[in-house]
Design a protein around this motif. Sequence first.
Motif, mmCIF file in Angstrom:
data_model
loop_
_atom_site.group_PDB
_atom_site.id
_atom_site.type_symbol
_atom_site.label_atom_id
_atom_site.label_comp_id
_atom_site.label_asym_id
_atom_site.label_seq_id
_atom_site.Cartn_x
_atom_site.Cartn_y
_atom_site.Cartn_z
ATOM 1 N N CYS A 7 0.830 -1.436 0.146
ATOM 2 C CA CYS A 7 -0.092 -0.275 0.253
ATOM 3 C C CYS A 7 0.895 0.881 0.482
ATOM 4 O O CYS A 7 1.980 1.489 0.539
ATOM 5 N N VAL A 8 0.321 2.298 -1.000
ATOM 6 C CA VAL A 8 0.911 3.224 -0.955
ATOM 7 C C VAL A 8 0.186 4.693 0.258
ATOM 8 O O VAL A 8 -1.078 4.799 0.461
ATOM 9 N N GLU A 9 1.564 4.834 1.097
ATOM 10 C CA GLU A 9 1.362 5.847 1.897
ATOM 11 C C GLU A 9 1.368 7.657 1.717
ATOM 12 O O GLU A 9 2.644 8.023 0.910
ATOM 13 N N LYS A 10 0.621 8.511 2.033
ATOM 14 C CA LYS A 10 0.460 9.420 2.046
ATOM 15 C C LYS A 10 0.410 10.586 2.503
ATOM 16 O O LYS A 10 -0.521 10.710 3.503
ATOM 17 N N ASP A 11 1.663 11.109 3.721
ATOM 18 C CA ASP A 11 0.949 12.335 5.051
ATOM 19 C C ASP A 11 0.433 11.209 6.000
ATOM 20 O O ASP A 11 -0.496 11.529 6.732
ATOM 21 N N GLY A 12 0.829 9.658 5.912
ATOM 22 C CA GLY A 12 0.288 8.864 6.446
ATOM 23 C C GLY A 12 -0.870 8.484 6.357
ATOM 24 O O GLY A 12 -1.496 7.471 6.987
ATOM 25 N N GLU A 13 -1.701 8.490 5.259
ATOM 26 C CA GLU A 13 -2.476 8.128 5.169
ATOM 27 C C GLU A 13 -2.447 6.517 4.323
ATOM 28 O O GLU A 13 -2.148 7.124 2.973
#
Length: 81
Positions: A7-13
Amino acid sequence: MDAEGYCVEKDGELQPKHYDAIQFFVGYNKDRASALVEVKDAKIELFEDENHNLIEYKYQGETYLAAQVVYDLGRVIEKNV
């Protein structure tokens, strides 16, 4: 997901895979009804227990968080009924 299947995370999401549209089908017959529907947005919701702890499960020796992808659908682009 990235090239390795994580899974890819961006800003912890967690970030869901982007789709412009989803094709829905009714049943399994060859000549079944279908609709192509626009996807406006998508988000990943993580499951929690009654104490607000994230729910985990094991699959083939790996631990994962239980989650679902929620799609915000738009207009019907095409339909075959």
